[in-house]
Scaffold this motif. Structure first.
Motif, PDB file in Angstrom:
ATOM      1  N   ASP A  16       0.839  -1.195   0.000  1.00 52.55           N
ATOM      2  CA  ASP A  16       0.000   0.000   0.000  1.00 52.55           C
ATOM      3  C   ASP A  16       0.879   1.251   0.000  1.00 52.55           C
ATOM      4  O   ASP A  16       2.110   1.154  -0.036  1.00 52.55           O
ATOM      5  CB  ASP A  16      -0.997  -0.024   1.160  1.00 52.55           C
ATOM      6  CG  ASP A  16      -0.347   0.107   2.535  1.00 52.55           C
ATOM      7  OD1 ASP A  16       0.846   0.456   2.640  1.00 52.55           O
ATOM      8  OD2 ASP A  16      -1.062  -0.152   3.530  1.00 52.55           O
ATOM      9  N   HIS A  17       0.256   2.415   0.062  1.00 55.85           N
ATOM     10  CA  HIS A  17       1.013   3.672  -0.026  1.00 55.85           C
ATOM     11  C   HIS A  17       1.965   3.871   1.152  1.00 55.85           C
ATOM     12  O   HIS A  17       2.897   4.658   1.068  1.00 55.85           O
ATOM     13  CB  HIS A  17       0.062   4.863  -0.156  1.00 55.85           C
ATOM     14  CG  HIS A  17      -0.750   5.122   1.069  1.00 55.85           C
ATOM     15  ND1 HIS A  17      -1.868   4.384   1.383  1.00 55.85           N
ATOM     16  CD2 HIS A  17      -0.605   6.029   2.051  1.00 55.85           C
ATOM     17  CE1 HIS A  17      -2.377   4.833   2.515  1.00 55.85           C
ATOM     18  NE2 HIS A  17      -1.627   5.833   2.940  1.00 55.85           N
ATOM     19  N   GLU A  44      -8.618  -2.457   6.447  1.00 60.29           N
ATOM     20  CA  GLU A  44      -9.114  -1.197   5.872  1.00 60.29           C
ATOM     21  C   GLU A  44      -8.705  -1.083   4.402  1.00 60.29           C
ATOM     22  O   GLU A  44      -9.502  -0.665   3.556  1.00 60.29           O
ATOM     23  CB  GLU A  44      -8.572  -0.004   6.657  1.00 60.29           C
ATOM     24  CG  GLU A  44      -9.183   1.313   6.229  1.00 60.29           C
ATOM     25  CD  GLU A  44      -8.745   2.460   7.114  1.00 60.29           C
ATOM     26  OE1 GLU A  44      -8.376   3.515   6.557  1.00 60.29           O
ATOM     27  OE2 GLU A  44      -8.770   2.298   8.346  1.00 60.29           O
ATOM     28  N   THR A  45      -7.488  -1.465   4.083  1.00 61.96           N
ATOM     29  CA  THR A  45      -7.026  -1.452   2.694  1.00 61.96           C
ATOM     30  C   THR A  45      -7.848  -2.421   1.863  1.00 61.96           C
ATOM     31  O   THR A  45      -8.276  -2.091   0.756  1.00 61.96           O
ATOM     32  CB  THR A  45      -5.531  -1.816   2.619  1.00 61.96           C
ATOM     33  OG1 THR A  45      -4.777  -0.865   3.372  1.00 61.96           O
ATOM     34  CG2 THR A  45      -5.041  -1.835   1.178  1.00 61.96           C
ATOM     35  N   GLU A  48     -11.166  -0.875   1.110  1.00 63.19           N
ATOM     36  CA  GLU A  48     -11.087   0.166   0.080  1.00 63.19           C
ATOM     37  C   GLU A  48     -10.954  -0.429  -1.317  1.00 63.19           C
ATOM     38  O   GLU A  48     -11.419   0.158  -2.291  1.00 63.19           O
ATOM     39  CB  GLU A  48      -9.932   1.115   0.364  1.00 63.19           C
ATOM     40  CG  GLU A  48     -10.203   2.034   1.543  1.00 63.19           C
ATOM     41  CD  GLU A  48      -9.134   3.086   1.714  1.00 63.19           C
ATOM     42  OE1 GLU A  48      -8.793   3.762   0.720  1.00 63.19           O
ATOM     43  OE2 GLU A  48      -8.629   3.214   2.852  1.00 63.19           O
ATOM     44  N   LEU A  49     -10.320  -1.587  -1.419  1.00 62.32           N
ATOM     45  CA  LEU A  49     -10.183  -2.278  -2.697  1.00 62.32           C
ATOM     46  C   LEU A  49     -11.423  -3.102  -3.041  1.00 62.32           C
ATOM     47  O   LEU A  49     -11.494  -3.697  -4.109  1.00 62.32           O
ATOM     48  CB  LEU A  49      -8.960  -3.205  -2.672  1.00 62.32           C
ATOM     49  CG  LEU A  49      -7.606  -2.518  -2.687  1.00 62.32           C
ATOM     50  CD1 LEU A  49      -6.505  -3.497  -2.302  1.00 62.32           C
ATOM     51  CD2 LEU A  49      -7.329  -1.902  -4.057  1.00 62.32           C
ATOM     52  N   TYR A  66      -5.592   1.570  -9.331  1.00 63.94           N
ATOM     53  CA  TYR A  66      -4.977   1.588  -8.004  1.00 63.94           C
ATOM     54  C   TYR A  66      -3.460   1.442  -8.037  1.00 63.94           C
ATOM     55  O   TYR A  66      -2.810   1.604  -7.017  1.00 63.94           O
ATOM     56  CB  TYR A  66      -5.567   0.482  -7.131  1.00 63.94           C
ATOM     57  CG  TYR A  66      -7.022   0.695  -6.810  1.00 63.94           C
ATOM     58  CD1 TYR A  66      -7.452   1.812  -6.102  1.00 63.94           C
ATOM     59  CD2 TYR A  66      -7.979  -0.212  -7.229  1.00 63.94           C
ATOM     60  CE1 TYR A  66      -8.793   2.012  -5.820  1.00 63.94           C
ATOM     61  CE2 TYR A  66      -9.323  -0.023  -6.948  1.00 63.94           C
ATOM     62  CZ  TYR A  66      -9.722   1.093  -6.242  1.00 63.94           C
ATOM     63  OH  TYR A  66     -11.047   1.288  -5.964  1.00 63.94           O
ATOM     64  N   THR A  78      -2.179   2.931  -4.650  1.00 63.83           N
ATOM     65  CA  THR A  78      -2.473   4.283  -4.161  1.00 63.83           C
ATOM     66  C   THR A  78      -3.199   4.298  -2.827  1.00 63.83           C
ATOM     67  O   THR A  78      -3.304   5.338  -2.198  1.00 63.83           O
ATOM     68  CB  THR A  78      -3.319   5.043  -5.178  1.00 63.83           C
ATOM     69  OG1 THR A  78      -4.534   4.328  -5.422  1.00 63.83           O
ATOM     70  CG2 THR A  78      -2.565   5.243  -6.477  1.00 63.83           C
ATOM     71  N   ILE A  79      -3.713   3.183  -2.425  1.00 63.63           N
ATOM     72  CA  ILE A  79      -4.505   3.121  -1.191  1.00 63.63           C
ATOM     73  C   ILE A  79      -3.585   2.899   0.001  1.00 63.63           C
ATOM     74  O   ILE A  79      -2.656   2.161  -0.040  1.00 63.63           O
ATOM     75  CB  ILE A  79      -5.558   1.999  -1.295  1.00 63.63           C
ATOM     76  CG1 ILE A  79      -6.536   2.386  -2.374  1.00 63.63           C
ATOM     77  CG2 ILE A  79      -6.229   1.751   0.017  1.00 63.63           C
ATOM     78  CD1 ILE A  79      -7.577   1.344  -2.686  1.00 63.63           C
TER      79      ILE A  79
END
Length: 79
Positions: A16-17, A44-45, A48-49, A66, A78-79
């Protein structure tokens, strides 16, 4: 990022980011990456995906939108 993914991306870590590992590239089909979710992936990631919920699969398609960067060993999202 719009990219044409190939078998050379197999096995790369997906992070992730913040650099936290989400999983690894398990397959490439029709130019799309499919990610095998790792045991330490952040819930949480995954949410979001849209990789959570009632259908909890082990391998998920990673939409191009993404992907922010690709190195020799990682695919950064990007998440």
């Amino acid at each position: 990022m719009v990219a044409q993914f190939t078998d050379r991306h197999l096995g790369k870590r997906v992070v992730d980011h913040n650099g936290v590992e989400v999983g690894t590239v398990d397959d490439v089909r029709n130019g799309d990456l499919y990610v095998k979710v790792g045991p330490d992936a952040d819930s949480e990631t995954l949410s979001e995906l849209h990789w959570d919920g009632t259908v909890n699969k082990e391998v998920h398609r990673l939409p191009d939108q993404y992907v922010s960067d690709i190195t020799d060993t990682t695919v950064r999202i990007t998440i």
